[in-house]
Design an enzyme around this catalytic site. Sequence first.
Site, mmCIF file in Angstrom:
data_model
loop_
_atom_site.group_PDB
_atom_site.id
_atom_site.type_symbol
_atom_site.label_atom_id
_atom_site.label_comp_id
_atom_site.label_asym_id
_atom_site.label_seq_id
_atom_site.Cartn_x
_atom_site.Cartn_y
_atom_site.Cartn_z
ATOM 1 N N CYS A 1 7.956 -62.116 -51.135
ATOM 2 C CA CYS A 1 9.075 -61.947 -50.210
ATOM 3 C C CYS A 1 9.820 -60.623 -50.471
ATOM 4 C CB CYS A 1 9.980 -63.172 -50.250
ATOM 5 S SG CYS A 1 10.891 -63.358 -48.720
ATOM 6 N N GLU B 1 6.044 -69.971 -55.235
ATOM 7 C CA GLU B 1 6.620 -70.630 -56.420
ATOM 8 C C GLU B 1 7.416 -71.877 -56.049
ATOM 9 O OE1 GLU B 1 7.774 -68.054 -54.932
ATOM 10 O OE2 GLU B 1 9.969 -68.039 -54.960
ATOM 11 N N HIS C 1 7.167 -67.890 -50.312
ATOM 12 C CA HIS C 1 7.534 -68.233 -51.692
ATOM 13 C C HIS C 1 6.560 -69.242 -52.295
ATOM 14 C CE1 HIS C 1 11.628 -66.413 -51.987
ATOM 15 N NE2 HIS C 1 11.473 -66.398 -50.671
HETATM 16 N N1 GLN Z 1 15.401 -60.959 -46.536
HETATM 17 C C1 GLN Z 1 15.173 -60.513 -47.870
HETATM 18 C C2 GLN Z 1 15.009 -58.993 -47.918
HETATM 19 O O1 GLN Z 1 15.039 -58.369 -46.926
HETATM 20 C C3 GLN Z 1 13.961 -61.201 -48.478
HETATM 21 C C4 GLN Z 1 14.189 -62.698 -48.539
HETATM 22 C C5 GLN Z 1 13.530 -63.386 -49.691
HETATM 23 O O2 GLN Z 1 13.091 -62.768 -50.664
HETATM 24 N N2 GLN Z 1 13.505 -64.685 -49.611
HETATM 25 O O3 GLN Z 1 14.859 -58.416 -48.942
#
Ligand code: GLN
Length: 188
Positions: free
Chosen positions: A76, A167, A165
């Site tokens: 992410c 995890e 995610h």
């Molecule tokens: N929206 C976050 C970003 O732009 C990422 C979100 C996340 O890691 N769950 O960095």
Amino acid sequence: MRIGVLALQGDFDAHRQRLEELGAAVVLVKKVEELDSLDGLVIPGGESSTFLRLLGESGLKKLHEFVRMKPTFGTCAGAILLAREVEDPRQAGLGAIDMVIRRNAYGRQIDSSIRQGLFRGSPIEMVFIRAPKIERLGPSVEVLAKEGNDPVVVRQGKAMAATFHPELSGDSRIHQEFLELVANRTIS
Ligand code: GLN
């Protein structure tokens, strides 16, 4: 195998648990100096712009050196950091994976969702939280998982990224894939 989890912010502890369940020795990395002794690194989810701010210019440089040398898995926000180009808003990327990634691409209505995708052709649960979308991929990037038509786990050389995610699901296949990448790179 010593695997670091970048622990500046975000959900690093769930990664620690997953990796330990798979038998890895995990180091929670609070300072970039600690990267030197590691075989691989996980950059967790969180807020990529906050990571950039906390790392600062010298931290980012050190992280950049690490990802060129050693296997790194970004999830992410971590995936955003590994990209060549970041949109919405534009920000620095480490360029470890030849991809253009758009932050918060699913909009506010679908802030987070659990969906099913395919990892190496088999169904797998995917937890998306303010997730980015991979908009373009270079020719040397391998797609390991898709959700619908979207690539969601990709790999280029020793860098791997997931836009969701792994995890947070009770399924260790994606972390296992990363540990295999580390094992292969450590031997060769
Ligand atoms: N929206 C976050 C970003 O732009 C990422 C979100 C996340 O890691 N769950 O960095």
